[in-house]
Design an enzyme around this catalytic site. Structure first.
Site, PDB file in Angstrom:
ATOM      1  CE1 TYR A   1      61.538  13.844  75.757  1.00 47.64           C
ATOM      2  CE2 TYR A   1      60.908  13.514  78.057  1.00 47.64           C
ATOM      3  CZ  TYR A   1      60.561  13.683  76.723  1.00 47.64           C
ATOM      4  OH  TYR A   1      59.240  13.699  76.358  1.00 47.64           O
TER       5      TYR A   1
ATOM      6  CG  ASP B   1      63.254   7.618  82.425  1.00 45.53           C
ATOM      7  OD1 ASP B   1      63.111   6.559  81.780  1.00 45.53           O
ATOM      8  OD2 ASP B   1      62.553   8.616  82.230  1.00 45.53           O
TER       9      ASP B   1
ATOM     10  CB  ILE C   1      61.551   4.379  79.371  1.00 42.39           C
ATOM     11  CG1 ILE C   1      62.292   5.547  78.701  1.00 42.39           C
ATOM     12  CG2 ILE C   1      60.868   4.841  80.643  1.00 42.39           C
ATOM     13  CD1 ILE C   1      61.348   6.658  78.232  1.00 42.39           C
TER      14      ILE C   1
ATOM     15  CE  LYS D   1      60.295   6.885  74.340  1.00 45.75           C
ATOM     16  NZ  LYS D   1      59.782   7.805  73.297  1.00 45.75           N
TER      17      LYS D   1
END
Length: 474
Positions: free
Chosen positions: A145, A231, A233, A273
């Site tokens: 990202y 992570d 999410i 998300k």
């Protein structure tokens, strides 16, 4: 004397990345079906807008929660006054249970290990502050990202060392790639404090496999001073909950709960998300290490979640009938939308990495490049943004080592807008092929013409030579 601090004027924020520049171009000329039908369509923003109708329906059926009432009585004053930065226990309990539900209740989460933050950006930065000092490094698998260059590095001073992953194995993490990244960090005299991954992956749209998680846990088990940050999410965007494996499940299944490794694994979560609520700014750090929880809680005072938001969402997440329906429908809609994008791309000869999660696809446009270079990738990206009027994210902004890959989002628009985007891209591809065909035809004609000319010249030389020989013979 400088007017601003070095921190304020340094260029490590990453704002000049093509990832953010694409957003800027979109904001100058945003597509609107009525007001600006020829504007740029935003396909560079990973937002989940496919289930807003479910959320709006719940709000309409639960006016007390939206109006800050309890049993019909207003609690506005209670919520408006100062709240302890530990967060509302009702919300932390509801969020912890939702995280478990998201993972099919294969693992449970203790709300006492949860620290609320203003989104995942704040959660990731908070963990960096807790786990590393300025100049220390974290290893990240590529592509990753683009915002991590800001979230992990800008204010913390932490360095990122890439774990180079390749399309030859679907960009999977390997033991060799992990060891090579570690060796590179040592060569740069960097003190590596851990590894950070996104699971499911942003930008790949794939869930991390059991094998990859085992490799990562073995790595930090061997290196006693290292942490693993997962992570997660996008956990609720996996098209099937059984396809997503949380690192907490692996710790449990590998019977690592009573080892020191257990305390060195941390999770980042958010409702941006899975529930499509990035504007609500709800994130969380989950850690089994009490010292990390304590430090992160103190730091969270710089980015709290409002009490009003916590109250509303605690009511929503505590409605298990709603959350069960939402998770099921969200997975179904995301999978259907992803199929529409993939099939549309395939129809014009564009492939993509096989994915099973996320709000985007990792699209392979290598065959559309004029050369196998990042310069050619940027040229293609500029054409797609300025001519095709689609904002997509080039692979180089995600630190991909191979030019020609792009992240294309599909869940932040209507189905009609997606169809228009595919129509625009198809025309661009077809026109490009037509130009190539014309170039090939012209080239063939030129070669044919040259051949005829050479044949004529050869015949002329032959006749001249023959006549000369005849004259000599006479």
């Amino acid at each position: 004397m400088e007017l601003l601090s070095r921190k304020a004027t340094c260029n490590s924020h990453g704002q000049d990345s093509s990832y953010f520049l694409g957003w800027e171009e979109y904001e100058k000329n945003p597509y609107d079906v009525i007001k600006n039908p020829h504007g740029i369509i935003q396909m560079g923003l990973a937002e989940n807008q496919l289930c807003f109708d479910l959320l709006e329906s719940w709000l309409a059926q639960n006016p007390d929660a939206a109006c800050f009432k309890r049993d019909g009585q207003s609690i506005f004053r209670e919520l408006a006054l100062f709240q302890d930065y530990h967060g509302l226990s009702s919300f932390k309990n509801a969020l912890s249970d939702f995280m478990s539900e998201n993972r099919g209740y294969r693992v449970s989460f203790d709300s006492n290990n949860l620290v609320l933050t203003a989104g995942a950006t704040s959660a990731n930065e908070t963990l960096m502050f807790c786990l590393a000092d300025p100049g220390d490094a974290f290893l990240l698998p590529t592509p990753y990202y683009p915002g991590f260059d800001r979230d992990l590095k800008w204010r913390t001073g932490v360095e990122i060392v890439p774990i180079h992953c390749s399309s030859t194995n679907g960009f999977r993490i390997t033991k060799l790639a992990l060891e090579e990244a570690h060796a590179q960090a040592k060569k740069l005299n960097l003190n590596v404090k851990g590894v950070l991954i996104t699971n499911p992956s942003n930008p790949l749209g794939t869930t991390t496999t059991q094998t990859e998680l085992d490799i990562l846990l073995e790595f930090i088990s061997t290196n006693k001073n290292m942490h693993l940050v997962s992570d997660e999410i996008y956990s609720g965007t996996a098209f099937s909950s059984s396809e997503f494996i949380s690192v907490m499940e692996v710790l449990k299944n590998n019977q690592l709960e009573d080892t020191d490794v257990f305390n060195r694994v941390h999770i980042v979560y958010s409702l941006s998300k899975d529930l499509g609520l990035p504007g609500f700014r709800v994130g969380a750090v989950y850690s089994n290490d009490k010292d990390v929880v304590s430090a992160a809680t103190k730091m969270s005072s710089f980015g709290l979640v409002s009490s009003q938001t916590q109250y509303l969402l605690s009511s929503l997440l505590s409605d298990k009938k709603f959350t069960k329906k939402y998770l099921r429908e969200n997975q179904k809609r995301l999978k259907n939308r992803q199929r529409k994008l993939v099939s549309g791309l395939e129809a014009m000869g564009i492939g993509s990495l096989k994915s099973n999660a996320g709000l985007f696809c990792w699209v392979d446009m290598r065959h559309l490049l004029s050369s196998k270079t990042f310069e050619a990738e940027m040229d293609l990206w500029k054409k797609i943004v300025y001519e095709v009027k689609l904002n997509i994210s080039p692979g180089s902004s995600c630190h991909c080592e191979e030019p020609g890959w792009f992240r294309v989002c599909f869940a932040n628009m209507s189905e009609e807008t997606l169809k228009l985007a595919l129509k625009r891209l198809k025309k661009f591809v077809d026109d490009g092929n037509s130009v190539k065909s014309c170039q090939i035809t012209e080239s063939q004609k030129l070669k044919s013409s040259r051949k005829k000319t050479m044949t004529t010249v050869s015949n002329w030389v032959f006749r001249l030579s023959f006549q000369d020989r005849e004259a000599e013979e006479r």
